[in-house]
Design an enzyme around this catalytic site. Structure first.
Site, PDB file in Angstrom:
ATOM      1  N   CYS A 251       0.852  -1.182   0.000  1.00 33.34           N
ATOM      2  CA  CYS A 251       0.000   0.000   0.000  1.00 33.34           C
ATOM      3  C   CYS A 251       0.888   1.232   0.000  1.00 33.34           C
ATOM      4  CB  CYS A 251      -0.940  -0.004   1.209  1.00 33.34           C
ATOM      5  SG  CYS A 251      -2.062   1.410   1.263  1.00 33.34           S
TER       6      CYS A 251
ATOM      7  N   HIS B  28      -8.251  -3.660  -7.489  1.00 35.14           N
ATOM      8  CA  HIS B  28      -8.521  -2.229  -7.635  1.00 35.14           C
ATOM      9  C   HIS B  28      -8.975  -1.917  -9.066  1.00 35.14           C
ATOM     10  CE1 HIS B  28      -5.961  -2.355  -4.099  1.00 35.14           C
ATOM     11  NE2 HIS B  28      -6.153  -1.074  -3.864  1.00 35.14           N
TER      12      HIS B  28
ATOM     13  N   ASP C  13     -10.244   6.019  -3.290  1.00 28.02           N
ATOM     14  CA  ASP C  13      -9.011   6.561  -2.717  1.00 28.02           C
ATOM     15  C   ASP C  13      -8.990   8.079  -2.883  1.00 28.02           C
ATOM     16  OD1 ASP C  13      -6.373   7.051  -1.869  1.00 28.02           O
ATOM     17  OD2 ASP C  13      -5.666   5.169  -2.707  1.00 28.02           O
TER      18      ASP C  13
ATOM     19  N   GLY D 238      -0.616   5.111  -4.269  1.00 28.10           N
ATOM     20  CA  GLY D 238       0.796   4.821  -4.522  1.00 28.10           C
ATOM     21  C   GLY D 238       1.026   3.605  -5.395  1.00 28.10           C
ATOM     22  N   THR D 239       0.406   2.467  -5.046  1.00 31.10           N
ATOM     23  CA  THR D 239       0.575   1.288  -5.894  1.00 31.10           C
ATOM     24  C   THR D 239      -0.132   1.502  -7.226  1.00 31.10           C
ATOM     25  OG1 THR D 239      -1.320   0.187  -4.853  1.00 31.10           O
ATOM     26  CG2 THR D 239       0.850  -0.294  -3.952  1.00 31.10           C
TER      27      THR D 239
END
Length: 333
Positions: A90, A223, A249, A254-255
């Site tokens: 994450c 996601h 989000d 970030g990922t």
């Protein structure tokens, strides 16, 4: 009556929550974080549900628990917890956890300005800039990221036929770019994102069912990233990332930013060494870079980095008592 007490530091990374459990987390054996993740999910998942779900959390809650690392070359281990489970990696959680850990003195780095983290997805190098007692920003050098599949046709109820790319940046992302049956984010409400994303994810998983070529513990489409042109001057792209059952989000993810750069490099739209400023649904940004080329399971991949800021917003003592009928949390579906 028995009551479990959890001491937490609450923070947010560019708008998305991070709850760091610093006391009360379950003791786990000294094994690699990938194995700790499996043990936690098998034996202690009630902790995640109690701290992430309502009434102590909410549909978008994310968090982390710090553990001693099983590796000599890492300063600390990190287990990610959120409403959807325990992610292998994450990005916003790393930035928020490192900020809180340094500011609150939870971790003493071997070298000022640098940390090495053991995550379930692998070793993560981190650099941070501190001004007095505050961390101004954190840059994480993420796991190798790659484009898993491109131009995949999906039939999605409510959208019709669309094309997606599936890319990995620590988690697998179904990436949707503007096209005939989806004109872009400007005409899409948060309600639309919450309604359509599970349908896209289900269709992508049914068609692709990805498994990481070097770590079979990492699998599945978790996601959905909806992408569009940026609004902010200096940004290169904008996104809205869906995760869990009902979460969007608030950070640029970030990922997700890592997966997006891997996709763009594979398609020839970015190059090694390029920078990438990614804009979130609320207008916050991550400053990203394509650091170098590498391989994942024989496929071309990149090593990305992602930088952002976080703020500690409070200390939180949370009780979970067996006399509470909702001790282990709930979600409204």
């Amino acid at each position: 009556m028995t009551r479990q007490t959890f001491f937490c530091i609450d923070a947010h990374t560019c708008g998305n929550p991070v709850r760091i459990v610093v006391g009360g987390g379950p003791l786990l054996p000294n094994v690699p974080m990938a194995e700790k993740r499996e043990i936690f999910l098998r034996d202690y998942d009630w902790v995640r549900r109690a701290l992430m779900f309502e009434p102590r959390g909410h549909d978008g809650m994310s968090g982390a628990i710090l553990y001693p690392s099983s590796r000599d070359d890492c300063d600390v281990g990190i287990l990610f917890i959120e409403v959807s489970g325990c992610l292998p990696m994450c990005g916003h959680g790393t930035i928020g956890t490192v900020t809180a850990a340094i500011e609150e003195g939870l971790v003493v780095p071997r070298h000022e300005g640098k940390l090495s983290l053991e995550a379930p997805a692998g070793k993560i190098e981190v650099e941070y800039v501190r001004s007095c007692e505050y961390v101004e920003h954190v840059r994480l050098f993420n796991v190798a990221s790659y484009l898993h599949a491109q131009d995949v046709d999906l039939d999605v109820p409510g959208l019709g036929s669309i094309k997606i790319d599936l890319s990995y940046g620590g988690n697998y992302y179904a990436i949707v770019e503007p096209q005939v049956n989806w004109p872009g984010l400007d005409g899409m409400s948060a309600t639309d994102i919450l309604r359509l994303s599970p349908l896209v994810r289900t269709a992508a998983e049914a068609k692709l069912a990805p498994v990481h070529p070097e770590n079979s513990r990492i699998r599945g489409v978790s996601h959905v990233m909806w992408t569009d042109k940026p609004r902010l001057e200096g940004a290169h792209a904008r996104n809205a990332v869906f995760y869990g059952d009902k979460a969007i989000d608030r950070s640029p993810c970030g990922t997700g930013s890592s997966a997006r750069m891997a996709q763009l490099v594979a398609r020839g739209r970015m190059n090694i060494g390029d920078t990438f400023v990614h804009e979130s649904i609320i207008g916050t940004t991550f400053d990203c870079r394509v650091e170098e080329e590498t391989q994942v399971g024989g496929k071309k991949a990149i090593k990305p980095s992602v930088a952002g800021w976080a703020r500690v917003i409070g200390h939180n003592t949370i009780f979970v008592s067996n006399c509470d009928p909702l001790a282990h949390g709930f979600q409204i579906t």
